[in-house]
Design a protein around this motif. Structure first.
Motif, PDB file in Angstrom:
ATOM      1  N   PHE A   1      19.388  25.453 -39.925  1.00  0.00           N
ATOM      2  CA  PHE A   1      20.531  25.428 -39.372  1.00  0.00           C
ATOM      3  C   PHE A   1      21.521  26.854 -40.136  1.00  0.00           C
ATOM      4  CE2 PHE A   1      19.570  20.800 -38.408  1.00  0.00           C
ATOM      5  CZ  PHE A   1      19.561  21.058 -37.171  1.00  0.00           C
ATOM      6  N   GLU A   2      21.140  27.198 -40.808  1.00  0.00           N
ATOM      7  CA  GLU A   2      21.900  28.111 -41.720  1.00  0.00           C
ATOM      8  C   GLU A   2      21.593  29.549 -41.645  1.00  0.00           C
ATOM      9  OE1 GLU A   2      24.629  25.311 -43.039  1.00  0.00           O
ATOM     10  OE2 GLU A   2      24.680  27.389 -43.349  1.00  0.00           O
ATOM     11  N   LEU A   3      20.331  29.561 -40.810  1.00  0.00           N
ATOM     12  CA  LEU A   3      19.971  31.012 -40.748  1.00  0.00           C
ATOM     13  C   LEU A   3      20.927  32.016 -39.847  1.00  0.00           C
ATOM     14  CD1 LEU A   3      16.220  30.636 -39.642  1.00  0.00           C
ATOM     15  CD2 LEU A   3      17.068  31.365 -41.850  1.00  0.00           C
ATOM     16  N   TYR A   4      21.264  31.705 -38.689  1.00  0.00           N
ATOM     17  CA  TYR A   4      22.127  32.717 -37.889  1.00  0.00           C
ATOM     18  C   TYR A   4      23.408  31.940 -37.740  1.00  0.00           C
ATOM     19  CZ  TYR A   4      17.940  35.440 -37.179  1.00  0.00           C
ATOM     20  OH  TYR A   4      16.736  36.226 -37.676  1.00  0.00           O
TER      21      TYR A   4
ATOM     22  N   GLN B   1      22.276  36.674 -42.274  1.00  0.00           N
ATOM     23  CA  GLN B   1      23.429  36.742 -43.234  1.00  0.00           C
ATOM     24  C   GLN B   1      23.981  38.118 -42.816  1.00  0.00           C
ATOM     25  OE1 GLN B   1      24.414  34.412 -45.558  1.00  0.00           O
ATOM     26  NE2 GLN B   1      26.216  35.791 -45.287  1.00  0.00           N
ATOM     27  N   LEU B   2      23.220  39.201 -42.439  1.00  0.00           N
ATOM     28  CA  LEU B   2      23.867  40.458 -42.172  1.00  0.00           C
ATOM     29  C   LEU B   2      24.810  40.478 -40.891  1.00  0.00           C
ATOM     30  CD1 LEU B   2      21.012  42.780 -42.916  1.00  0.00           C
ATOM     31  CD2 LEU B   2      22.927  42.740 -44.183  1.00  0.00           C
ATOM     32  N   LEU B   3      24.159  39.856 -39.828  1.00  0.00           N
ATOM     33  CA  LEU B   3      24.981  39.600 -38.827  1.00  0.00           C
ATOM     34  C   LEU B   3      25.890  38.570 -38.804  1.00  0.00           C
ATOM     35  CD1 LEU B   3      21.927  38.900 -36.403  1.00  0.00           C
ATOM     36  CD2 LEU B   3      23.030  41.074 -36.526  1.00  0.00           C
TER      37      LEU B   3
ATOM     38  N   ARG C   1      21.977  37.259 -32.248  1.00  0.00           N
ATOM     39  CA  ARG C   1      21.465  36.223 -33.057  1.00  0.00           C
ATOM     40  C   ARG C   1      21.228  34.899 -32.400  1.00  0.00           C
ATOM     41  NH1 ARG C   1      26.853  33.809 -36.228  1.00  0.00           N
ATOM     42  NH2 ARG C   1      28.302  33.421 -34.226  1.00  0.00           N
ATOM     43  N   SER C   2      21.694  34.814 -31.120  1.00  0.00           N
ATOM     44  CA  SER C   2      21.164  33.691 -30.350  1.00  0.00           C
ATOM     45  C   SER C   2      19.697  33.814 -29.900  1.00  0.00           C
ATOM     46  CB  SER C   2      22.016  33.660 -29.146  1.00  0.00           C
ATOM     47  OG  SER C   2      21.450  32.697 -28.066  1.00  0.00           O
ATOM     48  N   GLU C   3      19.396  35.143 -29.639  1.00  0.00           N
ATOM     49  CA  GLU C   3      17.981  35.228 -29.339  1.00  0.00           C
ATOM     50  C   GLU C   3      17.104  35.180 -30.464  1.00  0.00           C
ATOM     51  OE1 GLU C   3      15.559  38.187 -26.323  1.00  0.00           O
ATOM     52  OE2 GLU C   3      17.496  38.579 -26.793  1.00  0.00           O
TER      53      GLU C   3
END
Length: 434
Positions: free
Chosen positions: A372-375, A327-329, A350-352
């Motif tokens: 699916f909602e994490l990053y 969420q921060l990213l 975030r991809s990593e």
């Protein structure tokens, strides 16, 4: 008809005129060929042969998709959005124009190369319609360059005539350079109504001052949907011959305008990533892996996925912590899209992390709906006090919190240090943002 009035348009016509010129001027046939080619608007016979023979080949369909992205914000309603169009070009954008040349082309001046197939406008327009219009203008500029091989000139070259007078009715001008011929030409794109009654005046000016003016079949770059017309102008003695350019433009597809452009539709909250952007990220990861070489450490384990491989920490970060870091990213990315130094690095982080979390938890522990909602799927609408540089202090706090969470959740190892380094560079870009 006088020989001086003949303007051949084919190789056969040039050869016939060359024979006449050779006899009339008592010159070798090779000289006659060059002089006849000059009458046709080419620099010499070799140039005419190359251009006209190429024109007899049926061109292949453009096969390189290029995406053009423009963000918009309505100051009255506070609504925001991102308009993206796709245009097919005969070659990749990096072969059409170098990144350093964007600032010299009026249609691309506010754009930045984002990926091998994506350019992004670094300013925001006031509505969706103006965003689409700006994207189409950029597309037309790329069409023009891809077809003619011309590049925008860094020099503002004046078109002056007798007593310093400019071409009557000239408007929305631009300078172009042929990197092969080493010569210039100029584009003049006035509104049709403004020059309708000045054509004789313009023709007289060009004859008097030895400038060539021609109107291509192609409508132009500036604002064809609003009534502008394209004229090509070249110095009759030192400028680029107009014949090859006119021929190239006559074979072009219709200019991209809002009515015929191919728009890319995105769902709310979805971040657009072009195929080239994903490909570039993969290549960077592979190069970084090759540079690092194989690593063995007790704090990491190797992993391999369909689109990624490397080493990751030999530990799990709590799902709730993943949610918070994600969420921060996402909050920072959605608010700083126009700052590539921030967004590119955060996108890599975030991809990593997205890869790591898939290997840390199975679907029973981490259902698809949560994963699916994490990053990804960040918000499209950002409050004014958070958008861009206005929210700098808040963005700094968010990145510092993300760094602290990652550092405290994983053991110290090279993969973690790599993430923290990227976050630190994003912070530096954020701090130096003017």
């Amino acid at each position: 008809m006088s020989v001086d009035d003949i303007r051949p348009t084919t190789i056969g016509g040039i050869k016939r005129l060359a024979k006449t010129i050779s006899k009339q001027d008592d010159v070798p046939h090779s000289v006659g060929l060059d002089r006849a080619s000059a009458r046709a608007g080419f620099s010499n016979y070799t140039n005419a042969l190359r251009t006209l023979q190429a024109s007899t080949i049926v061109p292949s369909s453009p096969g390189f998709s290029t995406f053009i992205s423009v963000h918009w914000r309505n100051p009255k309603t506070k609504s925001r959005g991102n308009e993206i169009i796709e245009v097919s070009l005969p070659e990749p954008i990096d072969e059409i124009i170098a990144a350093r040349q964007y600032k010299y082309a009026s249609g691309l001046r506010c754009f930045t190369r984002w990926a091998s197939d994506l350019i992004n406008c670094h300013t925001s327009t006031e509505g969706a319609n103006s965003a689409i219009a700006l994207a189409c203008k950029a597309a037309r500029t790329l069409q023009f360059m891809a077809s003619t091989g011309l590049r925008p000139s860094s020099k503002s070259m004046p078109i002056r005539g007798d007593f310093g007078r400019n071409l009557p009715g000239r408007d929305h001008g631009s300078s172009w350079y042929d990197p092969i011929e080493k010569r210039y030409l100029f584009a003049d794109e006035p509104y049709a109504a403004a020059v309708k009654d000045r054509q004789q005046e313009r023709s007289a000016w060009s004859l008097r001052n030895r400038w060539e003016i021609a109107k291509p079949l192609w409508a132009g770059m500036y604002y064809p949907e609003g009534g502008s017309e394209l004229y090509l102008i070249s110095d009759g003695q030192k400028g680029l011959p107009l014949g090859p350019v006119l021929l190239a433009l006559s074979r072009m597809p219709a200019p991209v305008v809002p009515e015929n452009c191919k728009r890319v539709t995105m769902t709310d909250g979805e971040l657009f990533r072009s195929p080239g952007e994903l490909r570039d990220a993969e290549e960077r990861a592979q190069k970084a892996k090759q540079k690092r070489g194989p690593q063995t450490t007790g704090n990491t384990v190797p992993y391999r996925m369909v689109m990624a491989s490397g080493r990751r920490p030999k530990a799990k970060m709590a799902i709730a912590t993943h949610q918070r870091v994600g969420q921060l990213l996402k909050d920072v990315i959605s608010a700083t899209r126009q700052r590539a130094g921030i967004v590119n690095r955060l996108a890599s982080v975030r991809s990593e992390l997205d890869d790591w979390v898939q290997l840390e938890y199975d679907r029973n522990a981490l259902p698809d709906g949560v994963f699916f909602e994490l990053y990804y799927h960040e918000r499209n609408i950002v409050p004014d006090d958070e958008y861009g540089i206005a929210g700098r202090s808040l963005h700094i706090e968010r990145l510092q919190e993300a760094m602290a969470l990652i550092a405290s959740s994983y053991p110290d190892c090279r993969p973690v240090r790599g993430l923290l380094r990227k976050l630190d560079l994003a912070l530096q870009s954020l701090t130096s943002w003017k």
